[in-house]
Design an enzyme around this catalytic site. Structure first.
Site, mmCIF file in Angstrom:
data_model
loop_
_atom_site.group_PDB
_atom_site.id
_atom_site.type_symbol
_atom_site.label_atom_id
_atom_site.label_comp_id
_atom_site.label_asym_id
_atom_site.label_seq_id
_atom_site.Cartn_x
_atom_site.Cartn_y
_atom_site.Cartn_z
ATOM 1 N N LYS A 77 0.842 -1.197 0.000
ATOM 2 C CA LYS A 77 0.000 0.000 0.000
ATOM 3 C C LYS A 77 0.881 1.252 0.000
ATOM 4 O O LYS A 77 1.881 1.326 0.715
ATOM 5 C CB LYS A 77 -0.909 -0.031 1.233
ATOM 6 N N SER A 151 -9.540 1.655 1.870
ATOM 7 C CA SER A 151 -8.535 2.485 1.238
ATOM 8 C C SER A 151 -7.370 1.710 0.631
ATOM 9 O O SER A 151 -6.508 2.289 -0.025
ATOM 10 C CB SER A 151 -7.989 3.498 2.242
ATOM 11 N N SER A 174 -10.475 -1.274 5.655
ATOM 12 C CA SER A 174 -9.656 -0.955 4.488
ATOM 13 C C SER A 174 -8.931 -2.129 3.853
ATOM 14 O O SER A 174 -8.381 -1.982 2.759
ATOM 15 C CB SER A 174 -8.651 0.142 4.825
#
Length: 446
Positions: A77, A151, A174
């Protein structure tokens, strides 16, 4: 030629000489190029990754003992620091160039994982879509008109075979929401088990454990989480064990759409027929008060990370109320192998350009604030327990994956993963087909 492969299968094939590390990586890089429109891998590090994969192949050829994840192509990420790459939090430009790895990244790299790039995030990681100012919107590989979740935008990369593992993070769903939307697996660890240092927007200078968020992993299947989770947890993978008792957490609130509810009902029937005992679990804070406590913890984390503690709610009172939820969870789950709960009220919704604070979502034809998408993830995070997300079917109307989370007991993460992997092996959970990695045969060992 395309070969179905997950992380566990890839590692086994590599050890047996059926493929090479360069071949695995080349297949993922080809998938990134072919699926560029998905827009999940946004900072590619192909040159360094290929060099590392070639080094692993040489070590394998020399008969060296290699660590557990040696040769596994992964992504990270964008909000985590990866040495030599820029770190971002979904704004118009990157935040900084990382000089060293975040601890969680360092652990995966030390275990031999080959980092091929970084994956998309929304602005300040504050959306269930992954749409950044720098890179734009990430699309769902199963239906590009729908979101892949956020996210952690790396769920799309895993679902498309561009990566065999993605290191993400989870404050309010997320990693769980992308897994549910994309039809893959995710692990949200026991809170505090895995370091979240050097992860934006939490300043790198802070070492205290954030009160709400945690790192997490996304993988094609539950079985693919076993080895990487053991690396991050710093312990050996457990033996497989047959789960016998599954709790189910359902209530009149939070909202749950009929399409998702029908898939859960169907799964519970199938589980009973397969010999599993199903018991109802009803935590006291499974209501608006529980969501309010967790939202307070989120607000405190954000304020502390921004250096504005005056704006934070009273943290000690929130932590006291959370500890009551933790103690109750331990009592309720005694003798229960895992507790099934929804991740989100609906399947992956259509993409939206409306800011999340102004956005509406449809649940059974009725508009609700977009914040309703996160409520299940919030209230189920309050006990600080680990969870494994996996698909259990497809929606009858949308045809999209329906993922649920199986929540375990605190600090029994690997036991939970092993138990749900057994259900996956029995065909009770998991995707019907794996993501495919194109052309891995081009790098097969002779």
């Amino acid at each position: 030629m395309t070969t179905p492969v997950g992380a566990a299968g890839a590692l086994a094939a590599l050890r047996s000489g059926q493929v090479t590390a360069v071949g695995l990586l080349t297949g993922c890089l080809a998938a990134v190029e072919a699926g560029a429109a998905i827009n999940s891998v946004v900072r590619l590090d192909a040159e360094r990754a290929l060099a590392r994969a070639a080094e692993i192949d040489r070590q394998l050829a020399d008969g060296q003992d290699l660590p557990a994840l040696a040769g596994l192509p992964i992504t990270v990420k964008d909000s985590f620091d990866v040495a030599g790459l820029e770190s971002g939090q979904g704004l118009d430009r990157p935040d900084h160039l990382a000089e060293s790895d975040a601890p969680a990244v360092a652990a995966l790299r030390a275990a031999g994982a080959v980092i091929l790039g970084k994956t998309n995030v929304p602005a300040r990681l504050a959306d269930y879509q992954a749409s950044s100012g720098e890179f734009g919107q990430t699309l769902n590989p199963a239906d590009p008109t729908r979101t892949a979740g956020g996210s952690s935008g790396g769920g799309a990369a895993v679902a498309a075979g561009q990566s065999l593992l993605d290191l993400g993070s989870d404050m309010a769903g997320s990693v769980r929401i992308p897994a549910a939307y994309c039809g893959i697996a995710a692990w949200r660890p026991t809170h505090g088990l895995v370091s979240k240092e050097r992860h934006l927007p939490w300043p790198g200078s802070l070492t205290v454990v954030p009160p709400a968020s945690t790192p997490g992993l996304l993988a094609p299947r539950v079985a693919d989480l076993v080895a990487p989770a053991a690396v991050l947890a710093g312990t050996a993978a457990p033996r497989s064990r047959e789960p016998r008792v599954i709790g189910v957490w359902r209530s009149g609130w939070p909202l749950l759409g009929a399409e998702v509810a029908a898939v859960i009902d169907s799964w519970l029937d199938a589980a009973r027929e397969a010999g599993l005992e199903i018991v109802e679990i009803a935590p006291a804070l499974a209501d608006r008060s529980g969501a309010e406590v967790y939202e307070g913890l989120i607000a405190a984390e954000i304020a502390h990370g921004a250096g504005d503690t005056a704006a934070a709610p009273p943290l000690l009172d929130l932590l006291e109320r959370q500890q009551r939820a933790v103690a109750e969870w331990e009592r309720l789950t005694e003798g229960v192998d895992a507790v099934l709960a929804p991740v989100a009220p609906v399947v992956a919704p259509r993409l939206s350009e409306v800011p999340v604070a102004e956005r509406q979502i449809l649940i059974d034809g009725v508009e609700h604030p977009a914040s309703q998408m996160l409520v299940w993830a919030k209230v189920t995070s309050l006990p600080q327990a680990p969870s494994v997300t996996t698909p259990i079917g497809r929606g009858a109307d949308s045809g999209m994956p329906v993922g649920v989370q199986f929540i375990g007991r605190r600090h029994h993460d690997l036991d939970l993963i092993a138990a749900i992997a057994v259900l996956e092996a029995r065909g009770l959970v998991g995707p019907t087909t794996l993501p495919t990695t194109p052309s891995i045969d081009s790098g097969e060992a002779s």
